[in-house]
Motif scaffolding. Sequence first.
Motif, short mmCIF file in Angstrom:
data_model
loop_
_atom_site.label_atom_id
_atom_site.label_comp_id
_atom_site.label_asym_id
_atom_site.label_seq_id
_atom_site.Cartn_x
_atom_site.Cartn_y
_atom_site.Cartn_z
N THR A 222 3.28 -1.01 -6.86
CA THR A 222 4.24 -1.98 -6.37
C THR A 222 4.62 -1.67 -4.93
O THR A 222 4.67 -2.56 -4.08
CB THR A 222 5.51 -1.96 -7.24
OG1 THR A 222 5.17 -2.25 -8.59
CG2 THR A 222 6.52 -2.99 -6.76
N ALA A 223 4.87 -0.39 -4.65
CA ALA A 223 5.25 0.01 -3.29
C ALA A 223 4.10 -0.20 -2.32
O ALA A 223 4.31 -0.62 -1.17
CB ALA A 223 5.68 1.47 -3.30
N LEU A 224 2.89 0.09 -2.76
CA LEU A 224 1.73 -0.04 -1.88
C LEU A 224 1.50 -1.50 -1.50
O LEU A 224 1.26 -1.82 -0.33
CB LEU A 224 0.50 0.52 -2.58
CG LEU A 224 -0.80 0.57 -1.77
CD1 LEU A 224 -0.60 1.37 -0.50
CD2 LEU A 224 -1.91 1.19 -2.61
N ILE A 225 1.58 -2.40 -2.47
CA ILE A 225 1.42 -3.82 -2.15
C ILE A 225 2.56 -4.29 -1.25
O ILE A 225 2.36 -5.11 -0.34
CB ILE A 225 1.38 -4.66 -3.45
CG1 ILE A 225 0.12 -4.31 -4.25
CG2 ILE A 225 1.41 -6.15 -3.15
CD1 ILE A 225 0.06 -4.95 -5.62
N GLY A 226 3.76 -3.75 -1.47
CA GLY A 226 4.88 -4.11 -0.61
C GLY A 226 4.68 -3.69 0.83
O GLY A 226 5.32 -4.25 1.74
N ALA A 227 3.79 -2.72 1.08
CA ALA A 227 3.51 -2.29 2.45
C ALA A 227 2.88 -3.39 3.29
O ALA A 227 2.86 -3.31 4.52
CB ALA A 227 2.60 -1.06 2.43
N LEU A 228 2.37 -4.43 2.64
CA LEU A 228 1.80 -5.56 3.38
C LEU A 228 2.86 -6.29 4.19
O LEU A 228 2.54 -7.06 5.10
CB LEU A 228 1.13 -6.54 2.41
CG LEU A 228 -0.15 -6.05 1.73
CD1 LEU A 228 -0.60 -7.06 0.69
CD2 LEU A 228 -1.25 -5.82 2.76
N ASP A 229 4.13 -6.06 3.88
CA ASP A 229 5.22 -6.65 4.65
C ASP A 229 5.09 -6.30 6.13
O ASP A 229 5.31 -7.16 7.00
CB ASP A 229 6.55 -6.12 4.08
CG ASP A 229 7.76 -6.64 4.82
OD1 ASP A 229 7.61 -7.38 5.78
OD2 ASP A 229 8.89 -6.30 4.42
N ALA A 230 4.74 -5.05 6.44
CA ALA A 230 4.71 -4.59 7.83
C ALA A 230 3.70 -5.35 8.70
O ALA A 230 4.06 -5.85 9.77
CB ALA A 230 4.44 -3.09 7.87
N PRO A 231 2.43 -5.48 8.29
CA PRO A 231 1.49 -6.21 9.15
C PRO A 231 1.67 -7.74 9.10
O PRO A 231 1.28 -8.43 10.04
CB PRO A 231 0.12 -5.81 8.59
CG PRO A 231 0.37 -5.46 7.18
CD PRO A 231 1.74 -4.84 7.16
N LEU A 232 2.26 -8.27 8.02
CA LEU A 232 2.43 -9.71 7.94
C LEU A 232 3.56 -10.21 8.84
O LEU A 232 3.51 -11.33 9.36
CB LEU A 232 2.70 -10.14 6.49
CG LEU A 232 1.50 -10.13 5.54
CD1 LEU A 232 1.96 -10.43 4.12
CD2 LEU A 232 0.46 -11.15 5.98
N ALA A 233 4.60 -9.40 9.01
CA ALA A 233 5.77 -9.82 9.79
C ALA A 233 5.41 -10.27 11.21
O ALA A 233 5.81 -11.36 11.64
CB ALA A 233 6.81 -8.71 9.80
N PRO A 234 4.67 -9.47 12.00
CA PRO A 234 4.31 -9.95 13.34
C PRO A 234 3.35 -11.13 13.33
O PRO A 234 3.28 -11.87 14.32
CB PRO A 234 3.67 -8.71 13.99
CG PRO A 234 3.24 -7.85 12.86
CD PRO A 234 4.23 -8.09 11.76
N LEU A 235 2.61 -11.32 12.23
CA LEU A 235 1.69 -12.45 12.15
C LEU A 235 2.45 -13.78 12.20
O LEU A 235 2.06 -14.69 12.94
CB LEU A 235 0.86 -12.35 10.86
CG LEU A 235 -0.05 -13.55 10.56
CD1 LEU A 235 -1.11 -13.71 11.63
CD2 LEU A 235 -0.70 -13.40 9.18
N TRP A 236 3.54 -13.89 11.41
CA TRP A 236 4.31 -15.15 11.40
C TRP A 236 4.96 -15.40 12.76
O TRP A 236 5.01 -16.54 13.22
CB TRP A 236 5.37 -15.10 10.31
CG TRP A 236 4.87 -14.74 8.95
CD1 TRP A 236 5.38 -13.78 8.12
CD2 TRP A 236 3.75 -15.30 8.25
NE1 TRP A 236 4.65 -13.70 6.96
CE2 TRP A 236 3.64 -14.62 7.02
CE3 TRP A 236 2.82 -16.29 8.56
CZ2 TRP A 236 2.65 -14.92 6.09
CZ3 TRP A 236 1.81 -16.58 7.64
CH2 TRP A 236 1.74 -15.91 6.43
#
Length: 273
Positions: A222-236
């Motif tokens: 769960t925590a590992l998948i949540g790490a996708l938050d970091a690279p997705l934020a600058p994308l938007w």
Amino acid sequence: MGSAVAWSMAGFFTRLIHLDTWTMLVWRGLFGALGIAAVALTIEGRDACRDFLRLGRAGCLYAVLSAGGMVLFIASLRHTTVAHVAVIYATVPFFAAALGWIVLRDIPSRSAVVASIAALIGVIVMVGLGHDGGLSGDMLALGMTAGMAGMMVLARRFGDMPALAAAALSALLSGLVCWPFAQPLALNGADLFLLALFGLVNSATGLALFTLGARLLPPVETALIGALDAPLAPLWVWLAFAEVPSSGTILGGLIVFCAVAAHLGLAARRTSR
């Protein structure tokens, strides 16, 4: 993964809404709670009301950890740098793995540990690791990270916990806690509309999907998948405001994506076998 996508939209909304942070958090929490409650009523009808009565200690603790984590997150940003907060939060898979082993006797797979280390390296590459942070802010960020890991373990341990009721209470508490520090009535109609979108997309969708998904996966995953938050934020932010990310951000984001994708691929292969 849906929760990571929803939570990564926070930067996008904070750029759109020109209000102080506490006011945004108040309405994010209140609209998030309303959104989750509406979904629960649609799906479960009257049973949704009964779910609040059977939250129990686990559900209440989950809501308190979530609301407290949000307050610690905002407080940490006021006492240290965003880079330090991001890097400290990237250690959540290790907190989750340790708590999962202690509480659930859930030993993380080797690929999960390797992917967690790679994701941490990716976040460090994205934000850098300067020496301009503050010890008090770093400790607050550490407390927020530990709280998130606790939420993951609770959701996994008490799989029968009313997920949507716990998520709604969590969102409501986060808004109420921030109310004394905010100016919740100093806004116009346009601000209120954007705040409603912020609450429904970022809080309601993100928190509901996280609470539901965390019951089905080991805490470290769960925590590992949540790490996708970091690279997705600058994308938007790049897509909406044409802010081109730095080469370090792109490289670090690719490392995080590859780490998570490789682990999920290996996990899927093991499951099929």
